[in-house]
Scaffold this active site. Structure first.
Site, PDB file in Angstrom:
ATOM      1  N   TYR A 127       0.831  -1.228   0.052  1.00 13.49           N
ATOM      2  CA  TYR A 127      -0.112   0.051  -0.056  1.00 13.49           C
ATOM      3  C   TYR A 127       0.936   1.193   0.119  1.00 13.49           C
ATOM      4  O   TYR A 127       1.479   1.615   1.104  1.00 13.49           O
ATOM      5  CB  TYR A 127      -0.967  -0.036   1.593  1.00 13.49           C
ATOM      6  CG  TYR A 127      -2.033  -0.870   1.325  1.00 13.49           C
ATOM      7  CD1 TYR A 127      -2.459  -1.603   0.200  1.00 13.49           C
ATOM      8  CD2 TYR A 127      -2.602  -1.202   2.478  1.00 13.49           C
ATOM      9  CE1 TYR A 127      -3.257  -2.518   0.267  1.00 13.49           C
ATOM     10  CE2 TYR A 127      -3.700  -2.074   2.554  1.00 13.49           C
ATOM     11  CZ  TYR A 127      -4.016  -2.928   1.551  1.00 13.49           C
ATOM     12  OH  TYR A 127      -5.040  -3.824   1.625  1.00 13.49           O
TER      13      TYR A 127
ATOM     14  N   PHE B  29     -13.135  -4.259   0.756  1.00 11.57           N
ATOM     15  CA  PHE B  29     -13.919  -3.661  -0.300  1.00 11.57           C
ATOM     16  C   PHE B  29     -15.493  -3.801  -0.012  1.00 11.57           C
ATOM     17  O   PHE B  29     -16.386  -3.930  -0.483  1.00 11.57           O
ATOM     18  CB  PHE B  29     -13.758  -4.285  -1.647  1.00 11.57           C
ATOM     19  CG  PHE B  29     -14.510  -3.650  -2.747  1.00 11.57           C
ATOM     20  CD1 PHE B  29     -13.996  -2.366  -3.086  1.00 11.57           C
ATOM     21  CD2 PHE B  29     -15.139  -4.196  -3.836  1.00 11.57           C
ATOM     22  CE1 PHE B  29     -14.576  -1.764  -3.938  1.00 11.57           C
ATOM     23  CE2 PHE B  29     -15.299  -3.668  -4.874  1.00 11.57           C
ATOM     24  CZ  PHE B  29     -15.132  -2.323  -5.161  1.00 11.57           C
TER      25      PHE B  29
ATOM     26  N   LEU C 213     -17.465  -1.268   1.307  1.00 12.27           N
ATOM     27  CA  LEU C 213     -18.272  -0.003   1.320  1.00 12.27           C
ATOM     28  C   LEU C 213     -18.718   0.304   0.128  1.00 12.27           C
ATOM     29  O   LEU C 213     -19.303   1.181  -0.322  1.00 12.27           O
ATOM     30  CB  LEU C 213     -17.678   1.158   2.207  1.00 12.27           C
ATOM     31  CG  LEU C 213     -17.406   1.134   3.553  1.00 12.27           C
ATOM     32  CD1 LEU C 213     -16.778   2.248   4.269  1.00 12.27           C
ATOM     33  CD2 LEU C 213     -18.677   0.996   4.377  1.00 12.27           C
ATOM     34  N   PHE C 214     -18.577  -0.761  -0.781  1.00  8.30           N
ATOM     35  CA  PHE C 214     -19.082  -0.191  -2.391  1.00  8.30           C
ATOM     36  C   PHE C 214     -20.528  -0.531  -2.037  1.00  8.30           C
ATOM     37  O   PHE C 214     -21.065  -1.421  -1.844  1.00  8.30           O
ATOM     38  CB  PHE C 214     -18.352  -1.330  -3.280  1.00  8.30           C
ATOM     39  CG  PHE C 214     -19.146  -1.471  -4.567  1.00  8.30           C
ATOM     40  CD1 PHE C 214     -18.991  -0.145  -5.272  1.00  8.30           C
ATOM     41  CD2 PHE C 214     -20.063  -2.187  -4.666  1.00  8.30           C
ATOM     42  CE1 PHE C 214     -19.766  -0.292  -6.571  1.00  8.30           C
ATOM     43  CE2 PHE C 214     -20.739  -2.138  -6.243  1.00  8.30           C
ATOM     44  CZ  PHE C 214     -20.479  -1.082  -6.905  1.00  8.30           C
TER      45      PHE C 214
ATOM     46  N   PRO D  78     -24.021   0.237  -4.785  1.00 10.86           N
ATOM     47  CA  PRO D  78     -24.476   0.822  -5.966  1.00 10.86           C
ATOM     48  C   PRO D  78     -25.441   2.162  -5.870  1.00 10.86           C
ATOM     49  O   PRO D  78     -25.833   2.391  -4.680  1.00 10.86           O
ATOM     50  CB  PRO D  78     -25.421  -0.195  -6.431  1.00 10.86           C
ATOM     51  CG  PRO D  78     -24.930  -1.504  -5.718  1.00 10.86           C
ATOM     52  CD  PRO D  78     -24.387  -0.866  -4.578  1.00 10.86           C
TER      53      PRO D  78
END
Length: 291
Positions: free
Chosen positions: A64, A223, A225-226, A228
């Site tokens: 990172y 991942f 907090l993705f 739509p």
């Protein structure tokens, strides 16, 4: 914050108790998960706020930045609180064009772990995930065996795995004690999918959750907090509780299984504090069925 706890490596000789809400550092880097943060002062404030807020599980990786999040962690909170678990991951690296590549040959994994020890200012890393990267030509067993070897040498206390299928998880369990599993998981992304930003095939948490629960292994979702743009179910529950969509997504994870340990990341102190408030939301059985 909610002090509900979870046990890491419950079946080992060195179980660890942590609060069931952690922090993932990936978003503290610059654009494209590369370079220094846009607001370095705020990044350091967030890491310090983790400790004062009761978070004692922080997820990082030496790729990172590169090395950016590890150096920030050390600068912000070293010497570390005794109950803090810093979890790092190995198995991947970045090229100069910012692409992601496998870095999982025995010599690669050893150099990555030594680099994590150096940048985090540690003599032993409490938890290391071996992350499977797309495009590898090294067998899963060969790479994972290096992890167990370095555990025997005292460089690692606990071994975890990341981005694995159910079959790979079962293989890992046949080889040794697996402390944690880190797969993609959230309300909108539960099973294997191809990430749009070039991350390749990414394995889902729903596919391994039952195995984790059966073996008392925490599932750490990345991942998560993705959401739509049009997620009417999340939006409806958010309105009911006067919460944000992100808060409901995190609350859903906390209610989905007691073996899920969310680690939402952000570079905004405001969003960090909002995420913490998700631990205070008590979803009902009807809410969960609706979601």
């Amino acid at each position: 914050m909610n002090k509900q706890e979870i046990i890491i490596a419950e079946r080992s000789n060195h179980p660890l108790k942590v609060n069931r809400f952690g922090y993932g550092t990936m978003r503290l880097t610059g654009e494209g998960i590369w370079g220094e943060p846009t607001n370095r002062t705020e990044a350091l404030q967030i890491l310090k706020q983790c400790i004062t807020s009761g978070i004692n599980f922080i997820d990082t990786a030496d790729f990172y930045g590169e090395d950016v999040t590890n150096r920030l962690i050390a600068e912000a909170i070293h010497p570390y609180p005794k109950d803090l678990v810093i979890c790092t991951k190995v198995g991947g690296a970045r090229k100069s064009d910012k692409s992601w590549i496998p870095f999982n040959r025995p010599e690669n994994l050893r150099s990555s772990i030594e680099n994590n020890l150096r940048t985090l200012k540690l003599e032993q890393i409490t938890l290391v995930h071996f992350r499977i990267m797309p495009g590898t030509d090294v067998s899963f067993r060969e790479s994972l065996q290096v992890m167990f070897d370095m555990q025997s040498e005292g460089k690692i206390l606990h071994v975890g795995i990341s981005n694995v299928s159910p079959e790979e998880l079962r293989t890992a369990l046949s080889m040794g004690n697996i402390a944690t599993v880190e797969n993609m998981y959230g309300h909108a992304q539960r099973t294997t999918m191809n990430l749009p930003h070039g991350g390749g095939e990414t394995r889902g948490g729903e596919e391994v959750l039952a195995i984790c629960e059966e073996n008392k292994i925490p599932l750490i979702p990345f991942f998560s907090l993705f959401i739509p743009a049009q997620d009417d179910r999340i939006a409806a529950i958010a309105k009911k509780y006067n919460a944000t969509n992100a808060q409901i997504n995190l609350a859903w994870l906390l209610h989905r299984s007691p073996w899920i340990l969310p680690i939402p990341g952000t570079s905004s102190l405001k969003h960090f504090e909002e995420n913490l408030k998700a631990t205070e939301i008590k979803l009902t059985e009807d809410d969960m069925k609706f979601l």
